[in-house]
Design an enzyme around this catalytic site. Structure first.
Site, PDB file in Angstrom:
ATOM      1  CE  LYS A 173      10.080  15.781 -65.924  1.00  0.00           C
ATOM      2  NZ  LYS A 173      10.962  16.182 -64.800  1.00  0.00           N
ATOM      3  NE  ARG A 176      12.979  10.765 -58.065  1.00  0.00           N
ATOM      4  CZ  ARG A 176      12.868  10.928 -59.393  1.00  0.00           C
ATOM      5  NH1 ARG A 176      13.869  11.440 -60.070  1.00  0.00           N
ATOM      6  NH2 ARG A 176      11.759  10.598 -60.019  1.00  0.00           N
ATOM      7  CG  ASP A 217       9.615   9.900 -67.939  1.00  0.00           C
ATOM      8  OD1 ASP A 217       9.729  11.126 -68.077  1.00  0.00           O
ATOM      9  OD2 ASP A 217      10.149   9.269 -67.008  1.00  0.00           O
TER      10      ASP A 217
END
Length: 354
Positions: free
Chosen positions: A76, A229, A121
């Site tokens: 994102k 990640r 965020d």
């Protein structure tokens, strides 16, 4: 390669956790793709977003506001930076928890440049007064600044330059409908397939100057829980092992041995995940068992088991949440090499036909 930050309930960092620690953030800047063409995975989202951005550029207008939802570590934050790059615009980054008052948001909005991208965020954690101010800012590019207090207070309208808000959330259901409706484009980030994660691992290995074989990349990808990640984090740990014990070359055998040292098994389960399954199977016969009881059995907080371990176990089909409590599936027994009881009070016979 594609990732974001998110706070979880875990007390200490996990090698297979989706949240980014300091080391992740330092390395991610170098590994992040700079354009949609470089971004791996999320094919549908990339195609749709490419149309949105190209249409806005053709009109000479700012892009519609964008809402990105999905689990931590899926890309994102990376996409927000790509949106700014594709629109040739600067980007301002902040988070919902940092905006506790409407004045905090007003200060940010009033300093934006025309066409600037504002990345917010964890937007679901923004305070309600700031959220209500954001409605007008997104729709009319205007905010009302309150001056004074009590009966003498007055609202001064402040015009804002056109901007693009990119909101990111792991809990889209917590966003109120009026806020969701003001986003012109919404996208849900899906977990990655192993073949996509292999591409992530190969690209990151090239950028990190790591020698890796195709089978070594496949081994890392298969244990990365569908999250880029985590794939990059595992790659760095396997690289360390390979440099010390295998002349720097990552093969399947080296990757498997390295991840064994770090207690990440063939399906991506770590110590906490296996502890939950071991307790559920060996202490409680596969369940059903209450969450609090299960947390005590593994020596963790209830929230840690529920929010950190359970989502992946449920997604992998190893654990089920039922009205009577947590229940292990036949796949959990098979993964740990145990034989489920054929009869008994555990309830597995009726639930799964074991």
């Amino acid at each position: 390669m594609n990732w974001d930050d998110e706070t979880t309930a875990e007390a200490e960092p996990r090698l297979v956790g989706g949240a980014a620690d300091g080391e992740d953030q330092a390395v991610e800047a170098a590994l992040r793709p700079k354009s949609l063409a470089e971004f791996v995975g999320q094919e549908r989202v990339r195609e749709q977003l490419d149309l949105v951005l190209k249409a806005a550029l053709a009109r000479g207008a700012t892009a519609d506001h964008v809402l990105l939802s999905g689990a931590p570590g899926l890309g994102k934050t990376t996409l927000s930076m790509i949106i700014a790059a594709e629109m040739n615009a600067p980007i301002r980054i902040t988070s919902g928890p940092a905006i506790q008052h409407a004045g905090d948001l007003a200060a940010i909005l009033s300093s934006l440049q025309e066409g600037e991208v504002l990345f917010l965020d964890e937007i679901h954690r923004m305070s309600r007064p700031a959220e209500e101010m954001l409605y007008m800012a997104m729709e009319d590019f205007r905010v009302d600044v309150i001056v004074g207090k009590g009966p003498g207070a007055t609202a001064i309208p402040l015009e804002l330059p056109p901007f693009t808000l990119v909101g990111a959330t792991t809990r889209a259901g917590l966003l109120p409908p009026p806020l969701r409706d003001r986003f012109g484009f919404t996208a849900h980030m899906e977990f990655y397939e192993p073949v996509e994660l292999e591409r992530v691992v190969h690209r990151s290995a090239q950028l990190l100057d790591v020698d890796i074989e195709a089978e070594g990349a496949a081994e890392i990808a298969g244990r990365s829980r569908g999250t880029p990640r985590i794939a990059n984090r595992l790659l760095r740990r396997v690289r360390d092992y390979a440099q010390v014990k295998a002349d720097g070359l990552i093969t399947r055998e080296v990757a498997a041995a390295a991840l064994g040292v770090y207690e990440v098994d063939s399906r991506g389960l770590d110590r906490l995940d296996r502890a939950v399954l071991h307790a559920l199977l060996k202490l409680f016969g596969g369940g059903p068992v209450g969450l609090s009881t299960l947390a005590v059995a593994v020596g963790e907080e209830r929230e840690t088991v529920e929010e950190v371990a359970e989502p992946f176990l449920v997604r992998e089909g190893l654990l089920a949440r039922t009205p009577r409590g947590r229940v292990a599936t036949p796949a959990a027994w098979a993964h740990l090499g145990l034989v489920p009881p054929q009869q008994g009070a555990s309830g597995q016979q009726g639930l799964f036909g074991a």
